[in-house]
Design a protein around this motif. Structure first.
Motif, PDB file in Angstrom:
ATOM      1  N   SER A 252       8.258  -1.710  -2.223  1.00  9.78           N
ATOM      2  CA  SER A 252       9.442  -2.086  -1.436  1.00  9.78           C
ATOM      3  C   SER A 252      10.419  -0.921  -1.337  1.00  9.78           C
ATOM      4  CB  SER A 252      10.130  -3.293  -2.066  1.00  9.78           C
ATOM      5  OG  SER A 252       9.284  -4.424  -2.048  1.00  9.78           O
ATOM      6  N   ARG A 255       8.971   1.370   1.218  1.00 13.12           N
ATOM      7  CA  ARG A 255       9.116   0.758   2.543  1.00 13.12           C
ATOM      8  C   ARG A 255      10.554   0.870   3.055  1.00 13.12           C
ATOM      9  NH1 ARG A 255       7.399  -4.789   1.703  1.00 13.12           N
ATOM     10  NH2 ARG A 255       9.585  -5.221   1.257  1.00 13.12           N
ATOM     11  N   HIS A 287       2.578  -5.437   2.490  1.00 13.07           N
ATOM     12  CA  HIS A 287       3.519  -5.881   3.525  1.00 13.07           C
ATOM     13  C   HIS A 287       4.372  -4.719   4.058  1.00 13.07           C
ATOM     14  CE1 HIS A 287       2.300  -9.366   1.280  1.00 13.07           C
ATOM     15  NE2 HIS A 287       3.172  -9.177   0.323  1.00 13.07           N
ATOM     16  N   LYS A 290       6.712  -5.068   7.137  1.00 15.49           N
ATOM     17  CA  LYS A 290       7.641  -6.203   7.076  1.00 15.49           C
ATOM     18  C   LYS A 290       8.920  -5.937   7.874  1.00 15.49           C
ATOM     19  CE  LYS A 290      10.037  -9.169   3.773  1.00 15.49           C
ATOM     20  NZ  LYS A 290      10.280  -9.470   2.336  1.00 15.49           N
ATOM     21  N   ASN A 291       9.432  -4.713   7.836  1.00 15.56           N
ATOM     22  CA  ASN A 291      10.706  -4.387   8.494  1.00 15.56           C
ATOM     23  C   ASN A 291      10.524  -3.838   9.916  1.00 15.56           C
ATOM     24  OD1 ASN A 291      12.023  -5.088   6.093  1.00 15.56           O
ATOM     25  ND2 ASN A 291      11.839  -3.001   5.274  1.00 15.56           N
ATOM     26  N   SER A 310      -0.211 -10.831   6.585  1.00 18.05           N
ATOM     27  CA  SER A 310       0.324 -10.296   5.318  1.00 18.05           C
ATOM     28  C   SER A 310       0.968  -8.933   5.519  1.00 18.05           C
ATOM     29  CB  SER A 310      -0.790 -10.178   4.276  1.00 18.05           C
ATOM     30  OG  SER A 310      -1.826  -9.312   4.743  1.00 18.05           O
ATOM     31  N   TYR A 312       2.973  -8.141   7.746  1.00 16.83           N
ATOM     32  CA  TYR A 312       4.352  -8.357   8.153  1.00 16.83           C
ATOM     33  C   TYR A 312       5.147  -9.149   7.114  1.00 16.83           C
ATOM     34  CZ  TYR A 312       1.766  -7.341  12.437  1.00 16.83           C
ATOM     35  OH  TYR A 312       0.939  -6.769  13.364  1.00 16.83           O
ATOM     36  N   GLY A 313       4.553  -9.348   5.943  1.00 19.23           N
ATOM     37  CA  GLY A 313       5.282 -10.033   4.864  1.00 19.23           C
ATOM     38  C   GLY A 313       5.165 -11.534   4.922  1.00 19.23           C
ATOM     39  N   GLU A 314       4.262 -12.053   5.761  1.00 19.78           N
ATOM     40  CA  GLU A 314       4.109 -13.503   5.871  1.00 19.78           C
ATOM     41  C   GLU A 314       3.065 -14.016   4.864  1.00 19.78           C
ATOM     42  OE1 GLU A 314       3.375 -14.706   9.862  1.00 19.78           O
ATOM     43  OE2 GLU A 314       4.818 -13.300  10.713  1.00 19.78           O
TER      44      GLU A 314
END
Length: 314
Positions: A252, A255, A287, A290-291, A310, A312-314
């Motif tokens: 994270s 990212r 992910h 994700k942003n 996944s 995209y963080g889903e």
């Protein structure tokens, strides 16, 4: 009483019995016994002598035997008491040793815990040191990227590599772009390449056109983009292969360092021949997209289906 019930007193009784036996024998047979083989024994004398021996001497010896038996029992009892004391002392010593062993075991357990904590702390420090060095290296790579915009003979402004401008003084350089701002121009250039292929090629699928467009544009800026994405891939690979438990915390952090334009190019790098085998699985696992803002260009062309949710963080 203590002086009577002793082994010494019992021996004296035995000796006294022997002495009395001898005296009695002499007294009974001295005048009446001729010691001749032909003379008959006097039964009454023998009976009296037997009564004397059994009544007096036998009693004395029996008393001596009782005293010896008592002494033996007393000594045995003392031995038992001594043995019991010794066993109690040995038991206490064993209990003390057991306590000491338990204390040593607890100390060893605490020592192991301390060593384990120190080892984990050292591993974490080593991991974080390498991790942040890789992140700093990534920022250095980003800051080293530079582009120059020039005006060609048709009056069109285009971005080119600075090192390609050496020796071309006849072309007018109107702008120099460095660092993260270069990705804005990279994204614009890739979009133009994609639209051109989309317009000219109709027999290929959306995925194949996107791959070909990225390949064409990647070759123009391979020295920058190749270096950038290889280093970014190794950062995520380093996190995945580490023993760190909270891997997503560090992914994270990485990212968060990526701009939307960087994520945009990463999106197409991941599906291309340069990243589909190694980088794409990491993108989906951690992910990384994700942003990413999908509304611009990607969602419009329905390219978001190129990745699992996944990514995209889903």
């Amino acid at each position: 009483m203590k002086n009577i019930l002793t082994e010494k007193f019992s021996k004296r009784l035995l000796i006294a019995g022997v002495v009395l036996l001898l005296i009695g024998f002499i007294m009974f047979v001295w005048n009446d016994w001729s010691f001749s083989a032909d003379e008959k024994l006097k039964a009454d004398k023998v009976a009296q002598f037997g009564d004397f021996v059994g009544g007096l001497i036998g009693s004395i010896w029996a008393l001596a035997g009782v005293i010896l038996f008592y002494v033996a029992l007393t000594e045995q009892r003392k031995d038992f008491a001594t043995n019991r004391e010794v066993l109690n002392a040995q038991t206490d010593a064993l209990k003390q040793q057991i306590k000491e062993f338990e204390l040593q075991r607890e100390e060893l357990s605490e020592t192991r815990k301390v060593f384990k904590i120190q080892s984990e702390t050292l591993k974490k420090q080593q991991f974080e040191s390498t991790f942040f060095n890789l992140v700093n290296l990534h920022h250095g790579i980003v800051n080293s990227i530079d582009l120059r915009s020039k005006e060609n003979k048709y009056g069109v402004i285009e971005a080119v590599k600075m090192n390609l401008e050496r020796g071309k003084m006849n072309e007018k350089i109107i702008e120099v772009t460095t660092g993260r701002d270069c990705f804005v121009k990279f994204c614009k250039g890739f979009r133009n390449e994609y639209r051109k292929l989309r317009r000219d090629i109709t027999e290929l699928s959306d995925l194949e056109i996107a791959k070909q467009a990225y390949k064409n544009y990647y070759k123009l800026h391979q020295s920058d983009l190749g270096h950038y994405f290889r280093n970014l891939y190794h950062i995520f690979k380093f996190i995945k292969n580490s023993e760190e438990k909270d891997k997503k915390r560090y992914t994270s952090l990485v990212r968060a360092q990526l701009s939307n334009d960087e994520l945009f190019l990463l999106f197409y790098n991941g599906i291309s021949e340069y990243g589909s085998k190694k980088f794409l699985p990491l993108i989906e696992e951690f992910h990384i997209l994700k942003n990413l803002n999908l509304k611009d260009f990607i969602e419009k062309n329905k390219h978001s289906k190129f990745y699992k949710k996944s990514a995209y963080g889903e």
